[in-house]
Structure formats: structure tokens, C-alpha cells
Enzyme design. Structure first.
Site: not given
Ligand code: NAD
Length: 285
Positions: A52, A96, A119
Site C-alpha cells: 500500500k 491494518q 476502508d
């Protein structure tokens, strides 16, 4: 059979993002910023975060990774999120997952400012997705929809079976398909006779994390298969949840692993962060 090439589409999307970042910078002086919170030493999580970060660098985003030890306290992570919520250089915040057992993940996800929730895991954005409203959509299922769109595959009226019902993959995948007027079934670990469901499917979307879960005798001729699973074999290869070699002969379209849904997930993270940055820039004027 035709491959649904996520790698090629992701590269195309990156080029668009690069151009839009330049445009945003010229107009406002701002560049999109992404903050990633990485807790612990899990090699897979570290590898995803690294990918990422590299993608952010390629498109000209500002990015920062907050690396924390696995015994970090809940309150220390909460403080970092609050700091990022208030930081005008940060447009997107990504935690994460998975997090260590002593951490309350739900509480952290709920703390992320919804306009920075790139997200799409905050209940506010989850609610907007299920009611068909504009908001942030989780990157993996969003990437799947983009990939289908690229190949002019319309899900309207199709029997779609989603295998896997996680908040990250299966549930938002099902919501997106339903919003696009598909007939949707969601199967999971407790589903009795998975084959009975998949055999009836025009399209199968599988994200269970089980090697060879979908075999050729579970798929009807001409079906479209989207393999979201990412698994590592004992000899170190990356494979999905579908017995690719055998299933690919029966279906009309299929995503490869790697090179299918994976690159699309990263591309959607970039486009969600750009979208957040544009909204923040607009709110400032
Ligand atoms: P998860 O463990 O949270 O959820 C797995 C889901 O699959 C659950 O709903 C479970 O009930 C179901 N399941 C498990 N075994 C099953 C079985 N035998 N039959 C039917 N259903 C079964 O996992 P997740 O985070 O949703 O990830 C799922 C897979 O997708 C993993 O392989 C993960 O690596 C992959 N993934 C890929 C991407 C990507 O970018 N391509 C992104 C996220 C996750």
C-alpha cells in the site's frame, strides 16, 4: 474462457489517479494523505502495508505508517487515531487487520472519522452501503465491481452466490451485488451443502481463505467466477479459493490469483483516498 485481468485494470486506474493528484495539487496545493496503523509483526500484514505504501508513492500521495508493537495498549492506538482524525494532511486512515486479541477492533474502527474511513469499515459507511447511499465502500468488493464493469458484465437479475460472510469481503460484496439488482445468496462455514448453492449460480464470488474450496463439479457451465481468496501453498505459491486449472475450463470468465482481485483492492484504496482528499479540499474552500 476469458481472464478478468485485475492487474491491467489496476494499472489503468493508477494512471488516472496520478493525473488527478496532479490536478488537485495544481488547483489547491494539496496532495492526498494516507495514514496506516500497523500493529505487531505479522509478516502478511507487513507485506500488505508495504504494498500500500509503495502504491501511495507511485501515485504521489503523502503516506505515513504508524508501526506499533503487538503489546501496545488500546488507548495508545486510540490516541493515534484521534491525532490522525485531526491532522489536515491526512485524508484516509487505514487500520491494518487483524489486530492482537487484547485490542477492541470495533471500538477502533468506530473511532475513525467517517470522512477519512477509506476502508469503509465504520458502521456509518456500512449503513450507507446497505441502504444504497453514497459513502466509502470496502476496497476489495468495490474492486470486484469495477472489474466486472470493465468487462461489461452486468449482474442485474443474475443468481450470484457469495461464499464467505466477513465484514471485509463477503457482506459488502453481497450488498454491492444487491444494490446492482442481482439475486444474492450468502454462504459461509455453516452452510449446508455448499455445492447445492454454487451449482445454481450464474456468478460465484468466493472469499473464504480455503484452497480448492470451489471445484469443477460445483460450477455450472458458463458461470463467472471471482476468486477473492489469497492463500499460500506449502511450497510458497499464492493461490485463491478456486481449483483454477479445472474450473477455468467450465466458466466464461474467471479472475486469476495472483493478478485478479488483489491489485484491484490496492487500486480502490488509492481511489477512495483520492475521493476523501477531494471532499476535504472542497470543504476547505
Ligand atoms: P474471514 O476468515 O474473516 O472470513 C472467511 C469467511 O469464509 C467466513 O464468513 C467463513 O464462514 C467463510 N468460510 C470459511 N471456510 C468456509 C468453507 N469451508 N465453506 C464456506 N464458507 C467458509 O476472512 P476474510 O478476511 O473475509 O478473507 C477471506 C479470504 O479473502 C482470505 O483468503 C483473504 O486472504 C482474502 N482476501 C483477499 C483480499 C484481496 O485483496 N484479494 C482482501 C481481503 C481478503
Amino acid at each position: 474462457m476469458q481472464l478478468l485481468d485485475g492487474k491491467a485494470l489496476a494499472a489503468k486506474i493508477e494512471t488516472t489517479v496520478v493525473n488527478e493528484v496532479k490536478e488537485l495539487k495544481n488547483k489547491t496545493g494539496l496532495v492526498p494523505g494516507l495514514a496506516v496503523i500497523l500493529v505487531g509483526q505479522d509478516p502478511a500484514s507487513a507485506a500488505y502495508v508495504n504494498m500500500k505504501k509503495k502504491a501511495c508513492d507511485r501515485v504521489g500521495f503523502y503516506s505515513v505508517t504508524h508501526e506499533m508493537p503487538s503489546d501496545i495498549s488500546q488507548s495508545a492506538i486510540e490516541n493515534t487515531i484521534k491525532m490522525m482524525n485531526n491532522n489536515p494532511n491526512i485524508d484516509g486512515i487505514l487500520i491494518q487487520l487483524p489486530l492482537p486479541k487484547h485490542i477492541d477492533t470495533t471500538k477502533l474502527l468506530e473511532l475513525v472519522e467517517p470522512s477519512k474511513d477509506v476502508d469503509g469499515f465504520h458502521p456509518y459507511n456500512v449503513g450507507r452501503l446497505t441502504t444504497g447511499l453514497e459513502g466509502f465502500v470496502p476496497c476489495t468488493p468495490l474492486g470486484v465491481m469495477e472489474l466486472l464493469n470493465e468487462y461489461n458484465i452486468d449482474v442485474k437479475g443474475k443468481n450470484c452466490v457469495v461464499v464467505g460472510a466477513s465484514n471485509i469481503v463477503g457482506k459488502p460484496m453481497a450488498s454491492l451485488l444487491l444494490n446492482a439488482n442481482a439475486t444474492v445468496e450468502i454462504c459461509h462455514i455453516f452452510t449446508d451443502d455448499l455445492k447445492k448453492h454454487t451449482l445454481n449460480a450464474d456468478m460465484i464470488f468466493v472469499g473464504a481463505g480455503v484452497i480448492n474450496l470451489i471445484k469443477e463439479d460445483m460450477v455450472k457451465d458458463g458461470a463467472i467466477i471471482v476468486d477473492i481468496g489469497i492463500n499460500r501453498t506449502d511450497d510458497g505459491r499464492l493461490v485463491g479459493d478456486v481449483d483454477f486449472e479445472k474450473v477455468c475450463e467450465k466458466c466464461s470468465y474467471i479472475t486469476p490469483v495472483p493478478g485478479g482481485v488483489g491489485p484491484m483492492t490496492i487500486a480502490m484504496l488509492l481511489s477512495n483516498t483520492l475521493k476523501a482528499a477531494k471532499a476535504h479540499a472542497k470543504a476547505r474552500v
